[in-house]
Design an enzyme around this catalytic site. Structure first.
Site, PDB file in Angstrom:
ATOM      1  N   CYS A  50       1.282  27.962 -15.592  1.00 53.57           N
ATOM      2  CA  CYS A  50       1.078  26.798 -16.456  1.00 53.57           C
ATOM      3  C   CYS A  50       0.478  25.625 -15.694  1.00 53.57           C
ATOM      4  CB  CYS A  50       2.390  26.379 -17.109  1.00 53.57           C
ATOM      5  SG  CYS A  50       3.668  25.882 -15.938  1.00 53.57           S
ATOM      6  N   ARG A  52      -1.505  26.229 -12.601  1.00 49.29           N
ATOM      7  CA  ARG A  52      -2.321  26.751 -11.506  1.00 49.29           C
ATOM      8  C   ARG A  52      -3.228  27.877 -12.011  1.00 49.29           C
ATOM      9  NH1 ARG A  52      -1.163  26.636  -6.249  1.00 49.29           N
ATOM     10  NH2 ARG A  52       0.931  25.883  -6.765  1.00 49.29           N
ATOM     11  N   GLU A 114      10.537  26.352  -6.129  1.00 47.83           N
ATOM     12  CA  GLU A 114      10.932  27.100  -7.327  1.00 47.83           C
ATOM     13  C   GLU A 114      10.563  28.573  -7.178  1.00 47.83           C
ATOM     14  OE1 GLU A 114       8.841  28.454  -9.750  1.00 47.83           O
ATOM     15  OE2 GLU A 114       6.911  27.760  -9.016  1.00 47.83           O
ATOM     16  N   GLN A 120       5.041  35.382 -10.545  1.00 50.48           N
ATOM     17  CA  GLN A 120       3.652  35.206 -10.979  1.00 50.48           C
ATOM     18  C   GLN A 120       2.681  35.766  -9.951  1.00 50.48           C
ATOM     19  OE1 GLN A 120       4.397  31.066 -11.401  1.00 50.48           O
ATOM     20  NE2 GLN A 120       4.753  31.166 -13.602  1.00 50.48           N
ATOM     21  N   GLY A 186       9.224  30.850 -28.400  1.00 48.36           N
ATOM     22  CA  GLY A 186       8.616  31.729 -27.408  1.00 48.36           C
ATOM     23  C   GLY A 186       9.626  32.745 -26.916  1.00 48.36           C
TER      24      GLY A 186
END
Length: 428
Positions: A50, A52, A114, A120, A186
């Site tokens: 979100c 990068r 984080e 990811q 979502g």
């Protein structure tokens, strides 16, 4: 061949610009395919989050590749070239290795330390593997980056020091989670993280809304929540204390008119957290009386420059160690094909001379011929021992390209033979 990174992130660009480059799964696949279509690219993948978008490519030319990859990002942003280029960053070769290791360890995240970025990064490797765009070079690099990220979280206190975007947003919220009526829009990774935080925080009720009911059911069942179709959003807005949306839909899902209609004349506090890119929530929502809007733009401003202290220095130490070790192994690997080609050439010379000897002195018996062969091989090995050992030692201390090139030139090694050895070793 060297690794090139062309990217844009929360550190280099405002959220409004990142929003223009937001990609879904199909968009990511299309971008990677376009990168692979470049003249100088042999491998490629992309890290998409979100905040990068980074393209990783194994290339044989720097300048042409930078221009091509930058052009692809400019094209997707729909902005003039001069508007986007100042926000792009480029890392090459050793710089690319260093950058990816820092990204995987969470040192380059909006919330330092984080852990989501590790998943990811794993997704980027998986997508490249599934589509056949990741080969030996990027596979080795990303596998090692994942190892670095895991080590950073296992050996330091970074997990306790660094919240996720979800927890950072919830901590900022004026509405207390405990006992709250919460709606989560979502059912992806971010939504799952949100539901987990909310359940642990003691939310009174959690309702998951999603276009795909099976995904909403799965997430709701895991945490004892309720799942409903997205069409129930209006009714849920009328009852909610807290809304968390993270779908990244093409158009906003939570519209100003919907909230006004749902709330009527109520002045009951409502917090809406928008963690999507592009945004899920109409930005004008934050101007409604009694409504608090928390989005990525606001979080970026609040978190920029804020760094957790516990564990960060330890993670930096680990990352530094891993970068040095990886580059040393890579330099050693770059020497191996040339050394193997050199020894192969020596073997060819010895065999040719033994054949000539056999032709000139056919009367030599087998025992004598074997003794001569052993002696000649021993001489060749001794002559090659010192230069091959020395070039490996030099490779440990500094880049080995000049030494391997000099070795190949001095002994007139066939470039194709070196290339064959490189492919046989499976090296980039």
């Amino acid at each position: 061949m060297s690794v090139l990174v062309v990217g844009i992130s929360h550190k280099s660009a405002p959220v409004e610009l990142l929003e223009r480059l937001a990609l879904d799964g199909d968009g990511t696949t299309k971008l990677i395919a376009d990168v692979m279509g470049g003249e100088h690219v042999t491998e490629a993948t992309a890290i998409v989050t979100c905040n990068r978008l980074e393209v990783y490519a194994e290339v044989d030319r720097f300048h042409g590749s930078v221009e091509a990859l930058s052009g692809l990002l400019v094209e997707r942003a729909g902005q003039p070239t001069e508007a986007l280029l100042p926000h792009l960053y480029v890392h090459y070769d050793e710089g690319a290795v260093s950058h990816l290791f820092q990204v995987a360890a969470g040192l380059d995240s909006m919330v330092v330390g984080e852990g989501q970025i590790l998943g990811q990064t794993r997704d980027a490797l998986r997508v490249g593997q599934e589509h056949g765009t990741v080969g030996p070079a990027l596979n080795t690099l990303f596998q090692q980056a994942l190892r670095v990220g895991k080590r950073a979280h296992a050996e330091t206190d970074i997990d306790r020091a660094a919240p996720s975007l979800v927890s950072a947003a919830l901590e900022r919220s004026a509405v207390a989670v405990a006992g709250a009526r919460v709606v989560v829009i979502g059912a992806g990774a971010m939504a799952s993280l949100a539901v987990a935080h909310l359940a642990r925080g003691g939310a009174g009720t959690i309702t998951v809304l999603n276009r795909t009911s099976a995904n909403a059911d799965r997430l709701a069942d895991e945490y004892g929540a309720t799942s409903l179709p997205l069409s129930a959003l209006g009714a849920q807005l009328a009852e909610a204390d807290l809304v968390v949306s993270c779908t990244g839909a093409p158009e906003p899902l939570v519209r100003l008119s919907d909230v006004v209609t749902a709330r009527g004349s109520s002045d009951r506090p409502l917090t809406v957290i928008d963690l999507a890119l592009p945004h899920d929530v109409d930005p004008a929502l934050g101007e409604l009386p009694g409504v608090e809007l928390i989005n990525l733009a606001g979080l970026a401003d609040e978190l920029r420059g804020l760094e957790a202290t516990a564990g960060v220095d330890d993670v930096r130490t680990i990352v530094g160690q891993e970068i040095a070790a990886f580059l040393a192994v890579r330099r050693q690997a770059s020497v191996t094909p040339t050394v193997v080609a050199l020894r192969s050439m020596a073997t060819t010379v010895v065999d040719a001379e033994m054949q000539r000897l056999a032709a000139r002195l056919p009367e030599i018996d087998d025992a004598t011929r074997a003794e001569v062969l052993q002696t000649v091989r021993r001489v060749a090995d001794k002559l090659l021992h010192e230069p091959t050992v020395r070039v490996k030692e030099l490779a440990d201390a500094e880049p080995a390209v000049s030494y391997t090139a000099a070795l190949a030139e001095l002994f007139r090694l066939d470039p194709q033979a070196v290339d064959r050895m490189t492919r046989a070793e499976g090296k980039p």
